[in-house]
Motif scaffolding. Structure first.
Motif, short mmCIF file in Angstrom:
data_model
loop_
_atom_site.label_atom_id
_atom_site.label_comp_id
_atom_site.label_asym_id
_atom_site.label_seq_id
_atom_site.Cartn_x
_atom_site.Cartn_y
_atom_site.Cartn_z
N ASP A 138 -30.07 -33.94 -6.78
CA ASP A 138 -28.96 -34.27 -7.63
C ASP A 138 -27.88 -33.33 -7.72
O ASP A 138 -26.60 -33.62 -7.45
N LEU A 139 -28.18 -31.95 -7.57
CA LEU A 139 -27.30 -30.96 -7.70
C LEU A 139 -26.55 -30.66 -6.32
O LEU A 139 -25.21 -30.39 -6.15
N ILE A 140 -27.34 -30.69 -5.44
CA ILE A 140 -26.83 -30.97 -3.95
C ILE A 140 -25.79 -31.85 -3.83
O ILE A 140 -24.61 -31.77 -3.43
N ASP A 141 -25.95 -33.33 -4.31
CA ASP A 141 -24.95 -34.29 -4.34
C ASP A 141 -23.84 -34.15 -5.03
O ASP A 141 -22.78 -34.39 -4.66
N LEU A 142 -23.91 -33.23 -6.25
CA LEU A 142 -22.78 -33.01 -7.15
C LEU A 142 -22.05 -31.87 -6.40
O LEU A 142 -20.74 -31.60 -6.98
N GLY A 143 -22.47 -31.13 -5.45
CA GLY A 143 -21.83 -30.12 -4.81
C GLY A 143 -21.79 -28.69 -5.87
O GLY A 143 -21.07 -27.77 -5.53
N VAL A 144 -22.90 -28.43 -6.26
CA VAL A 144 -23.25 -27.37 -7.14
C VAL A 144 -23.47 -26.37 -6.04
O VAL A 144 -24.19 -26.43 -4.80
N ASP A 145 -22.95 -24.90 -6.01
CA ASP A 145 -23.10 -23.90 -5.24
C ASP A 145 -24.58 -23.18 -5.03
O ASP A 145 -24.95 -22.99 -4.02
N ARG A 146 -25.18 -22.99 -6.25
CA ARG A 146 -26.49 -22.42 -6.38
C ARG A 146 -27.08 -22.95 -7.63
O ARG A 146 -26.40 -23.33 -8.47
N ILE A 147 -28.42 -22.62 -7.64
CA ILE A 147 -29.52 -23.03 -8.78
C ILE A 147 -30.00 -21.58 -8.97
O ILE A 147 -30.75 -20.90 -8.42
N LEU A 148 -29.89 -21.33 -10.32
CA LEU A 148 -30.88 -20.23 -10.85
C LEU A 148 -31.99 -20.77 -11.30
O LEU A 148 -32.12 -21.49 -12.30
N THR A 149 -33.17 -20.04 -10.96
CA THR A 149 -34.50 -20.89 -11.38
C THR A 149 -35.88 -19.66 -11.13
O THR A 149 -35.78 -18.74 -10.36
N ALA A 150 -36.60 -19.57 -11.81
CA ALA A 150 -37.83 -18.84 -11.79
C ALA A 150 -38.85 -19.86 -11.35
O ALA A 150 -40.21 -19.50 -11.41
#
Length: 244
Positions: A138-150
């Protein structure tokens, strides 16, 4: 191997200056780190932008707690993004979820549209989603640049297996920014096992207050509180040790 990007979470001008001196590539500026970070003031953003030349990401989060926001809170987030843009930041950091633990794609897209051309990071709200791989798409489709995750755990070392899987699924389509519990003694293991090219670190230590007169009977916070006469601040030598 490309250079590892080190982002330092900060909550003061001094911490941002120290992060840059220690070799950080970028800072994430927040307020209220005790609750995981909220939006810093316009004055703080302005002064940090004047003092540091490295990348400046700003948290857009109107309160602590969950990531299901009211209409009023969403309006605040939109206005805070506009203010941050006007102050010359390089990017913004936010995260919005639905009641079912999915990415709120409608509201996230609206914030992305306001933020552009700034860089956009979806923060650790990602670690609260029901299906991380669907959220990734979903975030890739939205064009988000990066995901902060643990890796959907309290710390990145605990979530190292999911971080590795997310990196493999993401490929070059989005940046996975590993964060949470990363220390100088474990950063090499996290990078080598997962393949992440960006890490989100703290590097804080408690600095003794310069106050001479002290009223030790009074504490102005809740029952879980920082010492009144100590200041948590990023240390440049700690950041340098991550790079080393």
């Amino acid at each position: 191997m490309s250079k590892l990007i080190i982002e330092v979470v900060t909550d003061s001008v001094a911490s941002c200056v120290n992060a840059e001196a220690g070799g950080a590539d970028r800072v994430e500026l927040c307020d209220n780190l005790f609750e995981g970070g909220t939006t810093p003031s316009a004055g703080m953003i302005k002064l940090v932008r004047e003092k540091v030349s490295i990348g400046l990401m700003v948290m857009i989060r109107p309160r602590g707690g969950d990531f299901l926001y009211s209409d009023e809170e969403f309006e605040v987030m939109k206005e805070d993004i506009r203010v941050a843009k006007s102050l010359g930041v390089d990017g913004v950091v936010f995260g919005l979820l639905t009641p079912k633990g999915k990415i709120d794609k409608v509201k996230t897209k609206e914030l992305i549209d306001i933020a552009r051309p700034l860089s956009v990071t979806f923060h650790r709200a990602f670690d609260m989603v029901a299906d991380p791989f669907q959220a990734l798409e979903d975030l890739i489709d939205l064009g988000v640049d990066r995901i902060l995750t643990a890796g959907q755990e309290r710390t990145a070392p605990e979530g190292i297996d999911l971080l590795k899987d997310l990196m493999e699924k993401a490929g070059d389509r989005i940046i996975i920014l590993a964060g949470g519990g990363i220390r100088p003694y474990n950063i090499e293991k996290i990078v080598s096992k997962t393949g992440v090219k960006e890490c989100h670190v703290s590097g804080k230590q408690l600095v003794e207050s310069k106050m001479e007169f002290r009223n030790e009977r009074v504490a102005l916070g809740g029952s879980l509180q920082q010492p009144e006469y100590g200041i948590s601040m990023v240390q440049s030598d700690t950041i340098a040790s991550f790079r080393k």
